[in-house]
Design an enzyme around this catalytic site. Sequence first.
Site, PDB file in Angstrom:
ATOM      1  N   GLU A  89     116.853 -73.458  27.979  1.00  0.00           N
ATOM      2  CA  GLU A  89     117.761 -73.104  29.067  1.00  0.00           C
ATOM      3  C   GLU A  89     117.413 -73.897  30.319  1.00  0.00           C
ATOM      4  O   GLU A  89     116.246 -74.079  30.652  1.00  0.00           O
ATOM      5  CB  GLU A  89     117.690 -71.608  29.356  1.00  0.00           C
ATOM      6  CG  GLU A  89     118.781 -71.151  30.312  1.00  0.00           C
ATOM      7  CD  GLU A  89     118.850 -69.645  30.398  1.00  0.00           C
ATOM      8  OE1 GLU A  89     119.846 -69.082  29.919  1.00  0.00           O
ATOM      9  OE2 GLU A  89     117.908 -69.040  30.941  1.00  0.00           O
ATOM     10  N   ASP A 115     113.485 -69.785  26.240  1.00  0.00           N
ATOM     11  CA  ASP A 115     113.846 -69.298  27.573  1.00  0.00           C
ATOM     12  C   ASP A 115     112.591 -69.398  28.440  1.00  0.00           C
ATOM     13  O   ASP A 115     111.727 -68.531  28.388  1.00  0.00           O
ATOM     14  CB  ASP A 115     114.342 -67.856  27.485  1.00  0.00           C
ATOM     15  CG  ASP A 115     114.752 -67.303  28.839  1.00  0.00           C
ATOM     16  OD1 ASP A 115     115.206 -68.089  29.692  1.00  0.00           O
ATOM     17  OD2 ASP A 115     114.614 -66.083  29.041  1.00  0.00           O
ATOM     18  N   ASP A 128     113.599 -61.691  27.352  1.00  0.00           N
ATOM     19  CA  ASP A 128     113.209 -63.090  27.168  1.00  0.00           C
ATOM     20  C   ASP A 128     113.443 -63.554  25.732  1.00  0.00           C
ATOM     21  O   ASP A 128     113.982 -64.637  25.504  1.00  0.00           O
ATOM     22  CB  ASP A 128     111.744 -63.286  27.572  1.00  0.00           C
ATOM     23  CG  ASP A 128     111.498 -62.896  29.014  1.00  0.00           C
ATOM     24  OD1 ASP A 128     112.137 -63.499  29.899  1.00  0.00           O
ATOM     25  OD2 ASP A 128     110.699 -61.984  29.256  1.00  0.00           O
TER      26      ASP A 128
END
Length: 170
Positions: free
Chosen positions: A71, A11, A143
Amino acid sequence: MQNTIRIIGIDPGLRRTGWGVIDTLGNSLRFVASGTVTSDGDMDLASRLCQLHDGLADIVHGYKPDEAAVEQTFVNKDAVATLKLGQARGIAMLVPARAGLPVAEYAPNAVKKAVIGVGHGEKQQIHMMLKILMPKAEFKGNDAADALAIAICHAHNRGANRLRQAALAG
């Protein structure tokens, strides 16, 4: 006979980049580790990107994943923040690619849909589902949790991705 596949989900973020490592065997998921790589906000951008690079490289080297998933960036009203996030995302894709890993990309709503069943949900829903899917999962903060969700999304989609690539190639 199936082999265990180790997946790292990433992420990306300039302040904190979350990472999560899982093992998959068929439909089973096993938590391996998760955490964040941070950069020093008092440093210049290039130095912060180096910190993210070196931290992620240590994680990839230490856990030896077979595949990676990152992502995708969403565009917001703050163009400067979006560009900086894009640079952090470039690091998040570069590190596993340089290690020879295939790197998949997933939109945030695809990640949520894979984990909680709908494309729009709250962070708490993701945390709850992570604990249901992997009871031994440990994560500190959003996160790391998001990175685990990205890894799970890839675990669910990797077979379809391979079939799609084979169809396009042949």
